[in-house]
Design an enzyme around this catalytic site. Structure first.
Site, PDB file in Angstrom:
ATOM      1  N   HIS A   1       0.809  -1.219   0.000  1.00  0.00           N
ATOM      2  CA  HIS A   1       0.000   0.000   0.000  1.00  0.00           C
ATOM      3  C   HIS A   1       0.843   1.271   0.000  1.00  0.00           C
ATOM      4  O   HIS A   1       0.295   2.373  -0.146  1.00  0.00           O
ATOM      5  CB  HIS A   1      -0.968  -0.007   1.181  1.00  0.00           C
ATOM      6  CG  HIS A   1      -2.343   0.463   0.817  1.00  0.00           C
ATOM      7  ND1 HIS A   1      -3.485   0.084   1.476  1.00  0.00           N
ATOM      8  CD2 HIS A   1      -2.770   1.306  -0.173  1.00  0.00           C
ATOM      9  CE1 HIS A   1      -4.539   0.655   0.923  1.00  0.00           C
ATOM     10  NE2 HIS A   1      -4.125   1.406  -0.069  1.00  0.00           N
TER      11      HIS A   1
ATOM     12  N   ASP B   1      -9.935  -0.954   3.716  1.00  0.00           N
ATOM     13  CA  ASP B   1      -8.731  -1.532   4.299  1.00  0.00           C
ATOM     14  C   ASP B   1      -9.016  -1.930   5.746  1.00  0.00           C
ATOM     15  O   ASP B   1      -9.774  -1.255   6.445  1.00  0.00           O
ATOM     16  CB  ASP B   1      -7.620  -0.461   4.266  1.00  0.00           C
ATOM     17  CG  ASP B   1      -6.228  -1.013   4.468  1.00  0.00           C
ATOM     18  OD1 ASP B   1      -6.060  -1.971   5.232  1.00  0.00           O
ATOM     19  OD2 ASP B   1      -5.283  -0.456   3.870  1.00  0.00           O
TER      20      ASP B   1
ATOM     21  N   HIS C   1      -6.787  -1.652   7.922  1.00  0.00           N
ATOM     22  CA  HIS C   1      -5.910  -0.766   8.681  1.00  0.00           C
ATOM     23  C   HIS C   1      -6.150   0.690   8.295  1.00  0.00           C
ATOM     24  O   HIS C   1      -6.673   0.979   7.213  1.00  0.00           O
ATOM     25  CB  HIS C   1      -4.445  -1.133   8.425  1.00  0.00           C
ATOM     26  CG  HIS C   1      -4.137  -2.577   8.678  1.00  0.00           C
ATOM     27  ND1 HIS C   1      -4.273  -3.545   7.694  1.00  0.00           N
ATOM     28  CD2 HIS C   1      -3.729  -3.223   9.794  1.00  0.00           C
ATOM     29  CE1 HIS C   1      -3.953  -4.734   8.200  1.00  0.00           C
ATOM     30  NE2 HIS C   1      -3.621  -4.565   9.476  1.00  0.00           N
TER      31      HIS C   1
ATOM     32  N   ASP D   1      -3.601   3.013   8.048  1.00  0.00           N
ATOM     33  CA  ASP D   1      -2.476   3.498   7.237  1.00  0.00           C
ATOM     34  C   ASP D   1      -2.260   4.992   7.412  1.00  0.00           C
ATOM     35  O   ASP D   1      -1.879   5.695   6.477  1.00  0.00           O
ATOM     36  CB  ASP D   1      -2.678   3.140   5.755  1.00  0.00           C
ATOM     37  CG  ASP D   1      -2.631   1.646   5.511  1.00  0.00           C
ATOM     38  OD1 ASP D   1      -2.167   0.921   6.410  1.00  0.00           O
ATOM     39  OD2 ASP D   1      -3.064   1.200   4.438  1.00  0.00           O
TER      40      ASP D   1
ATOM     41  N   HIS E   1       4.185   0.997   4.313  1.00  0.00           N
ATOM     42  CA  HIS E   1       2.843   0.729   3.806  1.00  0.00           C
ATOM     43  C   HIS E   1       1.767   1.058   4.840  1.00  0.00           C
ATOM     44  O   HIS E   1       0.579   1.043   4.512  1.00  0.00           O
ATOM     45  CB  HIS E   1       2.706  -0.719   3.309  1.00  0.00           C
ATOM     46  CG  HIS E   1       2.679  -1.770   4.367  1.00  0.00           C
ATOM     47  ND1 HIS E   1       2.148  -3.024   4.145  1.00  0.00           N
ATOM     48  CD2 HIS E   1       3.120  -1.778   5.649  1.00  0.00           C
ATOM     49  CE1 HIS E   1       2.275  -3.762   5.239  1.00  0.00           C
ATOM     50  NE2 HIS E   1       2.845  -3.023   6.160  1.00  0.00           N
TER      51      HIS E   1
ATOM     52  N   ASP F   1      -7.547  -2.555  -0.484  1.00  0.00           N
ATOM     53  CA  ASP F   1      -6.551  -3.472   0.075  1.00  0.00           C
ATOM     54  C   ASP F   1      -7.205  -4.839   0.243  1.00  0.00           C
ATOM     55  O   ASP F   1      -8.310  -4.944   0.790  1.00  0.00           O
ATOM     56  CB  ASP F   1      -6.079  -2.931   1.419  1.00  0.00           C
ATOM     57  CG  ASP F   1      -4.895  -3.691   2.001  1.00  0.00           C
ATOM     58  OD1 ASP F   1      -4.894  -4.932   1.960  1.00  0.00           O
ATOM     59  OD2 ASP F   1      -3.979  -3.036   2.534  1.00  0.00           O
TER      60      ASP F   1
ATOM     61  N   ASP G   1      -6.780  -7.008   2.330  1.00  0.00           N
ATOM     62  CA  ASP G   1      -7.088  -7.403   3.704  1.00  0.00           C
ATOM     63  C   ASP G   1      -8.361  -6.767   4.255  1.00  0.00           C
ATOM     64  O   ASP G   1      -8.752  -7.041   5.396  1.00  0.00           O
ATOM     65  CB  ASP G   1      -5.900  -7.160   4.642  1.00  0.00           C
ATOM     66  CG  ASP G   1      -5.577  -5.696   4.888  1.00  0.00           C
ATOM     67  OD1 ASP G   1      -6.464  -4.836   4.766  1.00  0.00           O
ATOM     68  OD2 ASP G   1      -4.404  -5.406   5.232  1.00  0.00           O
TER      69      ASP G   1
ATOM     70  N   GLU H   1      -1.720  -5.038  -2.086  1.00  0.00           N
ATOM     71  CA  GLU H   1      -1.353  -5.961  -1.009  1.00  0.00           C
ATOM     72  C   GLU H   1      -1.652  -7.432  -1.306  1.00  0.00           C
ATOM     73  O   GLU H   1      -1.616  -8.262  -0.392  1.00  0.00           O
ATOM     74  CB  GLU H   1      -2.008  -5.558   0.321  1.00  0.00           C
ATOM     75  CG  GLU H   1      -1.507  -4.231   0.880  1.00  0.00           C
ATOM     76  CD  GLU H   1      -0.129  -4.287   1.523  1.00  0.00           C
ATOM     77  OE1 GLU H   1       0.438  -5.403   1.624  1.00  0.00           O
ATOM     78  OE2 GLU H   1       0.396  -3.223   1.913  1.00  0.00           O
TER      79      GLU H   1
END
Length: 323
Positions: free
Chosen positions: A103, A130, A132, A134, A147, A234, A236, A279
């Site tokens: 990312h 995402d 996360h 970030d 990332h 992303d 994830d 990712e």
């Protein structure tokens, strides 16, 4: 030509320099092998695969403490190239789709989109799908992995060194950023997100309110502002049970239908003007399971539907005209 059909540039950025888990540098090729270009073209769009941005030659330093310097140099070199590629694609009237890579590639792609938006006087909104946030900085990050920092850099956080500045940089208003499907955010990062007014839609909000209502609010906000929507997806964000090919998996993510519904709603809005898909780590994937899911999500994002639906787009268009 049907105005809903786009001219699309596929641009690979094959790097894992921003991540601690190696392997997602092979993500762009895995997405191509899984048929991402063909899946988007099948929806009637004009797709051009521009290949990969040239990654600087990497020679791993013999001294471990210099490894982070080498990876930072690679991330920055690709960020500058990514920014130019995003700006050039949009200036040519095309929609850039960036295939990551980790990312950290968004340090460049978002900067290029922001620069183009500023040149056209069009506000840029970011939908960050995402697990996360970030939104770490070199000061707040527990790992130092780049990332985990692209949103903070793109929103102008001051803790980055002078090497992160230059004509390739563009800035995003953090109040125009929505993080969707979050479920793993560091405490200092959480405090920074709250201070900057970033809208974080975590999985509890999705569980309580539903993906449809929350996504509709995001899209209505972009439409009312007459904004350009940049989507950064992303792998994830999706639950690892159906998308195992992620270097930083977090349980409890979007279901198959929640993820597809979000993509379908974004398509129906007609607002998206640029995209990251990041990712994907083929080493961790199970027989291409995650790559195929991302390709299917991209197809939904660009118009694949069981039956055509125009209600959402018409409603957003009407709201934008009345606002």
């Amino acid at each position: 030509m049907d105005p809903s059909l786009k001219r699309i540039d596929l641009i690979g950025i094959p790097t894992d320099a921003g991540a601690s888990c190696r392997g997602c540098g092979m993500g762009p090729e895995a997405l191509r092998i899984a048929g991402i270009g063909e899946a988007i073209a099948a929806q009637g769009h004009d797709v051009a695969d521009l290949g990969d941005l040239s990654r600087p030659r990497r020679s791993e330093p013999t001294l471990p403490w210099r490894l982070s310097e080498a990876r930072e140099a690679e991330v920055l070199a690709l960020a500058k190239l990514g920014s130019e590629a995003a700006y050039a694609s949009m200036a040519a009237g095309r929609l850039p789709v960036f295939l990551g890579g980790d990312h950290s590639i968004a340090m460049g792609t978002l900067s290029g989109v922001a620069r183009y938006g500023a040149a056209k006087g069009k506000p840029v909104h970011v939908l960050w799908i995402d697990a996360h946030g970030d939104f770490n900085t070199p000061t707040t990050s527990e790992t130092g992995n780049l990332h985990g920092m692209p949103l903070a850099l793109s929103c102008g956080e001051p803790d980055f060194g002078p090497q992160f500045e230059g004509g390739w940089r563009g800035r995003i208003d953090p109040k125009n950023v929505t993080i969707f499907a979050a479920r793993d955010i560091d405490r200092p990062e959480r405090e920074l997100l709250e201070q900057r007014g970033v809208d974080v839609i975590d999985m509890r909000r999705i569980d309580e309110t539903g993906a449809v209502a929350l996504m509709r609010e995001v899209l209505e906000r972009v439409a009312a502002d007459g904004g350009h929507l940049h989507v950064s997806l992303d792998v994830d964000a999706v639950d690892p049970a159906i998308a195992p090919g992620a270097g930083t998996p977090v349980a409890g993510g979007l279901t198959f239908r929640e993820a597809h519904l979000a993509m379908e709603m974004i398509h129906d809005s007609g607002l998206m003007g640029s995209l990251d898909i990041v990712e994907l780590n083929p080493i961790l994937d199970h027989a291409g399971m995650s790559a195929r899911l991302l390709v299917d999500l991209a197809a939904s994002l660009f118009g694949r539907q069981i039956m055509p639906r125009r209600i959402a787009r018409d409603a957003l268009t009407a709201q934008s005209s009345n606002g």
